[in-house]
Design a protein around this motif. Structure first.
Motif, PDB file in Angstrom:
ATOM      1  N   TYR A 131      -4.572   4.549  -6.021  1.00 29.12           N
ATOM      2  CA  TYR A 131      -5.569   4.922  -5.015  1.00 29.12           C
ATOM      3  C   TYR A 131      -6.021   6.370  -5.206  1.00 29.12           C
ATOM      4  O   TYR A 131      -7.205   6.687  -5.055  1.00 29.12           O
ATOM      5  CB  TYR A 131      -5.013   4.740  -3.601  1.00 29.12           C
ATOM      6  N   THR A 132      -5.089   7.262  -5.524  1.00 35.32           N
ATOM      7  CA  THR A 132      -5.425   8.674  -5.730  1.00 35.32           C
ATOM      8  C   THR A 132      -6.303   8.862  -6.960  1.00 35.32           C
ATOM      9  O   THR A 132      -7.280   9.625  -6.920  1.00 35.32           O
ATOM     10  CB  THR A 132      -4.135   9.510  -5.862  1.00 35.32           C
ATOM     11  N   THR A 139       0.814  -1.217   0.000  1.00 37.62           N
ATOM     12  CA  THR A 139       0.000   0.000   0.000  1.00 37.62           C
ATOM     13  C   THR A 139       0.847   1.267   0.000  1.00 37.62           C
ATOM     14  O   THR A 139       0.373   2.320  -0.398  1.00 37.62           O
ATOM     15  CB  THR A 139      -0.938   0.032   1.217  1.00 37.62           C
ATOM     16  N   GLY A 140       2.078   1.180   0.430  1.00 44.27           N
ATOM     17  CA  GLY A 140       2.946   2.352   0.467  1.00 44.27           C
ATOM     18  C   GLY A 140       3.741   2.581  -0.809  1.00 44.27           C
ATOM     19  O   GLY A 140       4.410   3.597  -0.950  1.00 44.27           O
ATOM     20  N   ARG A 164      -0.077   4.068  -4.515  1.00 40.77           N
ATOM     21  CA  ARG A 164      -0.613   5.351  -4.039  1.00 40.77           C
ATOM     22  C   ARG A 164      -1.185   6.171  -5.183  1.00 40.77           C
ATOM     23  O   ARG A 164      -2.212   6.833  -5.024  1.00 40.77           O
ATOM     24  CB  ARG A 164       0.473   6.120  -3.299  1.00 40.77           C
TER      25      ARG A 164
END
Length: 71
Positions: free
Chosen positions: A44-45, A35-36, A41
């Motif tokens: 997700y954005t 997830t990092g 990211r």
């Protein structure tokens, strides 16, 4: 066309959340290194931004949308 692309992305995001909720499995994190990870990211954005865009669909005039579909 932009609305349809946004809806497709939001549907994909909903399926990802369904996988997290039902199976505790995050497809995006699995696919792109956690997830990092930068790619995760970004994905997700993009999903979040398309969700915000789709809010505008709630406030549009339905007659305008229907007339576009007839043309």
């Amino acid at each position: 066309m932009l609305d349809r692309i946004a809806l497709i992305i939001v549907i994909i995001g909903a399926l990802v959340w369904g996988g997290i909720g039902l199976f505790q499995w995050d497809f995006v994190a699995w696919m792109f290194g956690g997830t990092g990870a930068v790619v995760s990211r970004i994905i997700y954005t993009v999903i979040a931004l398309t969700g915000i865009w789709c809010i505008s669909l709630l406030f549009r005039n339905n007659e305008m949308v229907e007339s576009r579909n007839r043309d």
